[in-house]
Scaffold this active site. Structure first.
Site, PDB file in Angstrom:
ATOM      1  N   PHE A 131       0.861  -1.179   0.000  1.00  0.00           N
ATOM      2  CA  PHE A 131       0.000   0.000   0.000  1.00  0.00           C
ATOM      3  C   PHE A 131       0.905   1.239   0.000  1.00  0.00           C
ATOM      4  CE2 PHE A 131      -2.856   3.160   1.738  1.00  0.00           C
ATOM      5  CZ  PHE A 131      -4.097   2.804   1.258  1.00  0.00           C
ATOM      6  N   ASP A 203       2.411  -4.935   8.715  1.00  0.00           N
ATOM      7  CA  ASP A 203       1.214  -4.111   8.655  1.00  0.00           C
ATOM      8  C   ASP A 203       0.015  -5.055   8.536  1.00  0.00           C
ATOM      9  OD1 ASP A 203      -0.946  -2.499   7.990  1.00  0.00           O
ATOM     10  OD2 ASP A 203       0.304  -1.052   6.923  1.00  0.00           O
ATOM     11  N   TYR A 228     -10.555   0.666  11.122  1.00  0.00           N
ATOM     12  CA  TYR A 228     -11.773   1.049  10.395  1.00  0.00           C
ATOM     13  C   TYR A 228     -12.107   0.110   9.249  1.00  0.00           C
ATOM     14  CZ  TYR A 228      -8.347   3.624   7.452  1.00  0.00           C
ATOM     15  OH  TYR A 228      -7.276   3.974   6.667  1.00  0.00           O
ATOM     16  N   LYS A 229     -11.260  -0.902   9.002  1.00  0.00           N
ATOM     17  CA  LYS A 229     -11.563  -1.867   7.944  1.00  0.00           C
ATOM     18  C   LYS A 229     -12.347  -3.032   8.575  1.00  0.00           C
ATOM     19  CE  LYS A 229      -7.741  -0.139   5.219  1.00  0.00           C
ATOM     20  NZ  LYS A 229      -6.305  -0.207   4.959  1.00  0.00           N
ATOM     21  N   ARG A 377     -12.318  -5.195  -6.581  1.00  0.00           N
ATOM     22  CA  ARG A 377     -12.021  -5.785  -5.281  1.00  0.00           C
ATOM     23  C   ARG A 377     -13.331  -6.070  -4.546  1.00  0.00           C
ATOM     24  NH1 ARG A 377      -8.238  -2.786  -0.967  1.00  0.00           N
ATOM     25  NH2 ARG A 377     -10.001  -1.369  -0.982  1.00  0.00           N
TER      26      ARG A 377
HETATM   27  C1  LIG Z   1      -5.663   0.990   4.729  1.00  0.00           C
HETATM   28  C2  LIG Z   1      -4.193   0.939   4.832  1.00  0.00           C
HETATM   29  C3  LIG Z   1      -3.478   1.995   5.394  1.00  0.00           C
HETATM   30  C4  LIG Z   1      -4.198   3.233   5.831  1.00  0.00           C
HETATM   31  O1  LIG Z   1      -3.372   4.142   6.467  1.00  0.00           O
HETATM   32  P1  LIG Z   1      -3.993   5.444   7.136  1.00  0.00           P
HETATM   33  O2  LIG Z   1      -2.880   6.048   7.846  1.00  0.00           O
HETATM   34  O3  LIG Z   1      -5.119   4.983   8.020  1.00  0.00           O
HETATM   35  O4  LIG Z   1      -4.547   6.296   6.044  1.00  0.00           O
HETATM   36  C5  LIG Z   1      -2.105   1.854   5.522  1.00  0.00           C
HETATM   37  N1  LIG Z   1      -1.475   0.755   5.089  1.00  0.00           N
HETATM   38  C6  LIG Z   1      -2.142  -0.284   4.546  1.00  0.00           C
HETATM   39  C7  LIG Z   1      -1.397  -1.486   4.111  1.00  0.00           C
HETATM   40  C8  LIG Z   1      -3.513  -0.205   4.383  1.00  0.00           C
HETATM   41  O5  LIG Z   1      -4.180  -1.213   3.823  1.00  0.00           O
END
Ligand SMILES: *Cc1c(COP(=O)(O)O)cnc(C)c1O
Length: 416
Positions: A131, A203, A228-229, A377
């Protein structure tokens, strides 16, 4: 051949089916985007009302103590810990995933720098397909430090053994890939990093609440993740960071705010980190949003990650089977691994007009999302997705594809 009646039967036998009633989902929507923003637990509305009207409105500043606001990051961390194979006192819910990753990476680099045997290590290894914010944070930190750190991007896990070596300070990986749903072997990869003298930071954004995670048992060093996911904490809810007991004494992070101080209310001019997981904190937290995280965790407390995983694999298997059976004559390409051990809780298909097809699905109430390049997705959340939802979603997809009922010139939104 699977029929809709089979799906109804599976729903009738599903031990998690009753949990769906604890979520507020609009009628006519099949929500397959809980991997991006989890659905709302019904309890969050009354909880928010209580926090705002009573804790804030009535008790005012006393709530830092009387309502446990001050301890909330740790208390929620302790409740989240079992879902990721961590112990109490090792997790705090705080800040964002990006910020927590910054803290974890900085701490990992400083742990390596403090060890004479590792002090010369200057490379952070991660995946090009990670990401982007994760890569950006690593780039920002290493260029800001200006001590010769660099990022090495690998293109496939097969490159890991060759990439991780004597110059590797940290391996930073996202356990389940946001685009493909590929799940790393946490134990084998952590062992590979350890054998090379590197630290590994995981992560768990697409893992926490989605797949069983055993951070401790699998030999991880540090981890961060999102609430939040799959954890259904609400839009922008604070993220989490895991620092295992074995690393807490050496864990030093640069955002040395007063919440991480040993005695914050002494108001002393010098920073002294507190013992334990509290040193991962920085400053005052958004309490209203933080409090919502508990409503999501309350639902998880009624089941187990093993039961969630069983249903998740059943749902994703069914979705793949039905798409291939019913839409197989269309140019769809499965990018998610079929192998259970390598699959997260989502399924991604490519289609040359992926964006337009997804827009058409959303217009008909099937909410998934689109990621470049050409990837549709679909996230599967066993707490509130039924087998019949899967059937109905595939039928709508088939209808859209058969009738080419999508607009290839659909205008792109910034988000989703
Ligand atoms: C959703 C996600 C994020 C989100 O980061 P924020 O700081 O909450 O915007 C970060 N890394 C990964 C791998 C994600 O899937």
């Amino acid at each position: 051949m699977t029929t809709r009646n089979h799906c109804l039967e599976r729903d009738a036998q599903d031990p998690l089916a009753d949990l769906r009633d604890q979520f507020d989902l609009p009628p006519g929507v099949i929500y397959l985007d809980g991997n991006s923003l989890g659905a709302r637990p019904k309890a969050s509305l009354t909880r928010a009302q209580h926090v705002i009207a009573h804790e804030w409105g009535h008790d005012l500043i006393r709530s830092w103590n009387s309502a446990g606001w001050f301890d909330l990051p740790k208390r929620l961390g302790d409740r989240l810990a079992p879902l990721i194979g961590a112990a109490a006192g090792e997790v705090v819910v705080t800040d964002t995933t990006s910020v927590n990753l910054f803290k974890a990476l900085a701490a990992a680099l400083s742990m390596q720098a403090a060890d004479p045997a590792s002090a010369g290590r200057r490379v952070i290894v991660t995946e090009r397909s990670n990401f982007p914010t994760d890569i950006y944070m690593a780039q920002g930190l290493s260029s800001w430090l200006d001590r010769g750190y660099s990022i090495q991007l690998i293109d496939s896990v097969d490159e890991l053994p060759a990439a991780v070596g004597a110059d590797t300070a940290v391996v930073m990986l996202t356990h389940v890939n946001y685009r493909t749903g590929y799940q790393h072997d946490m134990r084998a990869t952590s062992a590979l990093a350890r054998a090379a003298g590197a630290l590994i930071v995981w992560d768990l954004a697409h893992s926490a609440g989605a797949v069983p995670v055993a951070l401790q048992a699998d030999g991880a060093d540090l981890a961060v993740g999102c609430t939040y996911k799959y954890l259904n904490g609400g839009p922008g809810a604070p993220a989490f960071i895991w620092v295992p007991q074995k690393h807490q004494v050496r864990f030093r992070q640069p955002l040395s705010g007063w919440w991480g101080h040993a005695a914050p209310f002494e108001m002393a001019p010098g920073f002294v980190p507190t013992d334990g997981i509290g040193r991962a904190l920085c400053g005052t937290q958004p309490i209203v949003s933080l409090a919502m995280v508990e409503c999501g965790l309350d639902v998880f407390a009624q089941t187990s990650m093993a039961a969630i995983r069983d249903k998740s694999l059943a749902l994703t298997d069914l979705f793949i089977e039905l798409v291939e059976q019913r839409c197989g004559h269309h140019p769809l390409g499965l990018v998610t691994p079929r192998e259970h051990a390598r699959r997260g809780s989502q399924v991604s298909f490519t289609h040359p007009h992926g964006y337009a097809v997804m827009a058409a699905l959303i217009a008909r109430g099937v909410i998934g999302d689109y990621r470049e390049p050409a990837i549709m997705r679909f996230g599967f959340t066993p707490l509130y997705t039924s087998f019949t939802d899967v059937w109905d979603a595939v039928e709508i997809l088939r209808d859209i594809l058969d009738r080419q009922d999508y607009n290839v010139d659909a205008k792109r939104d910034a988000v989703t």
